[in-house]
Write a protein that holds these residues in place. Sequence first.
Motif, PDB file in Angstrom:
ATOM      1  N   PRO A 115      -5.361   6.360  -0.234  1.00  0.00           N
ATOM      2  CA  PRO A 115      -5.600   7.328   0.769  1.00  0.00           C
ATOM      3  C   PRO A 115      -5.975   8.824   0.356  1.00  0.00           C
ATOM      4  O   PRO A 115      -5.228   9.239  -0.359  1.00  0.00           O
ATOM      5  CB  PRO A 115      -4.515   7.094   1.685  1.00  0.00           C
ATOM      6  N   ASP A 154      -5.938  -4.896  -4.083  1.00  0.00           N
ATOM      7  CA  ASP A 154      -6.225  -5.523  -2.790  1.00  0.00           C
ATOM      8  C   ASP A 154      -6.314  -7.075  -2.965  1.00  0.00           C
ATOM      9  O   ASP A 154      -6.037  -7.732  -4.095  1.00  0.00           O
ATOM     10  CB  ASP A 154      -7.578  -5.177  -2.131  1.00  0.00           C
ATOM     11  N   GLY A 174       0.910  -1.121  -0.020  1.00  0.00           N
ATOM     12  CA  GLY A 174      -0.105  -0.004   0.105  1.00  0.00           C
ATOM     13  C   GLY A 174       0.806   1.373   0.030  1.00  0.00           C
ATOM     14  O   GLY A 174       2.104   1.266  -0.570  1.00  0.00           O
ATOM     15  N   TYR A 175       0.325   2.097   0.665  1.00  0.00           N
ATOM     16  CA  TYR A 175       0.901   3.509   0.519  1.00  0.00           C
ATOM     17  C   TYR A 175       1.444   4.237   1.769  1.00  0.00           C
ATOM     18  O   TYR A 175       1.641   5.222   2.135  1.00  0.00           O
ATOM     19  CB  TYR A 175      -0.205   4.682   0.169  1.00  0.00           C
ATOM     20  N   ASP A 176       1.964   3.157   2.777  1.00  0.00           N
ATOM     21  CA  ASP A 176       2.258   3.506   4.060  1.00  0.00           C
ATOM     22  C   ASP A 176       3.590   4.351   4.058  1.00  0.00           C
ATOM     23  O   ASP A 176       3.614   5.383   4.783  1.00  0.00           O
ATOM     24  CB  ASP A 176       2.498   2.154   4.921  1.00  0.00           C
ATOM     25  N   GLU A 177       4.630   3.952   3.205  1.00  0.00           N
ATOM     26  CA  GLU A 177       5.536   4.900   3.215  1.00  0.00           C
ATOM     27  C   GLU A 177       5.493   6.102   2.810  1.00  0.00           C
ATOM     28  O   GLU A 177       6.216   7.243   3.273  1.00  0.00           O
ATOM     29  CB  GLU A 177       6.614   4.096   2.419  1.00  0.00           C
ATOM     30  N   LEU A 230       2.600   7.881   3.206  1.00  0.00           N
ATOM     31  CA  LEU A 230       2.005   8.476   4.312  1.00  0.00           C
ATOM     32  C   LEU A 230       3.215   8.971   5.293  1.00  0.00           C
ATOM     33  O   LEU A 230       3.061  10.059   6.114  1.00  0.00           O
ATOM     34  CB  LEU A 230       1.032   7.799   4.788  1.00  0.00           C
ATOM     35  N   ASP A 231       4.075   8.158   5.582  1.00  0.00           N
ATOM     36  CA  ASP A 231       5.115   8.555   6.404  1.00  0.00           C
ATOM     37  C   ASP A 231       5.980   9.772   6.242  1.00  0.00           C
ATOM     38  O   ASP A 231       6.388  10.566   6.907  1.00  0.00           O
ATOM     39  CB  ASP A 231       5.950   7.147   6.635  1.00  0.00           C
TER      40      ASP A 231
END
Length: 433
Positions: A346, A337, A300-303, A305-306
């Motif tokens: 997001p 997904d 996903g896009y966690d990095e 977002l970090d």
Amino acid sequence: MKTAKLIELERKSADLRAACRDALHAIGEGIESNTVDEQRKLEREHDKLMNEWELVQLDIADERANATDAEAREARRPGASGTAFGTDDGSASYGDSYDWTDKRGNPVRVVGRGGSISERRHTGPSVGDLIRAKIAGPRNEAEERALSEGTDSAGGYTVPTPLASDFIDLMRARSVAIRAGAMTVPMDSASLSMARLASDPTVAWRAENAAIAEGDPTFERVLFEAKTIAGKVTLSRELADDSINIGRMIQTALAGAMAVELDKAAIYGDGTSDAPTGVWHTSGINAVSMGTNGAAFTAGYDEILDAILELKNDNAADPTAMIANPRTEIALAKLKDADSNPLTVPGLVSRIPLLSTTSAPVDETEGTATNASSIVLGDFTQLMIGMRQQLEIRVFDHTMTSNGQLTVLAWMRADTQLAQPKSFAKLTGIIPA
């Protein structure tokens, strides 16, 4: 959303393009039957139409930028839905021009992506016209006068400032960094000093008669030092003699190539080989890694977002763009997904335009990985590109006499600086899946 003015300009552009095609067809049809004077008249009519069409393209670019800026200001308006950070009222729109001052208090004109460094629209011969005139000779009094004023003893040609500004605007229109929001600072000399805020002042609540918190803001000097960017086009004499649009072809090729190199320097330049230092290598920007040895986007896009969190922690303004290699752009688009449906992006990420450029390297080192790439994101209005409004063109023929070729060489000078390094972040270590 298209404005009425933009629709009108696009319709005018289509009409002029059709007229140019008709004029070009008339020239081809008359090659065998027309006199030299008749052919030259047809060429002048074609060139006039092309000049009008190019001016309309600049107007279209300006109108599109203004429309985009209006939408961005509305999105950042207090209470508007879709605001990524804070409640910026949009008063500092990056489509406008601003008046800054240098260390002596003299005004410094800073131009946003929707503005123009030209003080006024040039209506005479274009850079392409003058390139063609240098190769084949002037066709009219305007070209002859312009060449006589700008040609030096070595055979070079210094383009007049208004015309050079139009060429620079053509470069800017092709620059990803400018589309992301980077500001252009016209430089009237080889160096230019401005100030930037290195640290904020200390502010705190206090009781009556209590000591006031100490902590003065720290300022640093931003020094633009013009560095040379050059490009060349090599072509045959036959092509130069037989192609009536050769000047514009060369102008477009040089502007496009120089824009790519300017992007590479402004975003990824490391300051070596007399090149500017870009965002990626500027000390003080935020950094987030995909992992010790890099990693692919799989979950996903966690990095991303970090990286956005790093900007939020520094109270940075809304990111105006993310810039990445097309490889990364496609990798993000392919995320799915568990049911193989496209992954929902997001809101904090989807609101930030993702721009791609092949100037973004795909051979960075992250631990043991040597095929990594990066995403650079932030408020690109804090990236300033200083440009000397001087463009020089030389046409060489004697160095390639053996194969009957000509070389057109163009060069100008530029530099890049960041007004607020903490307004940017880089996400490094992105490797292919």
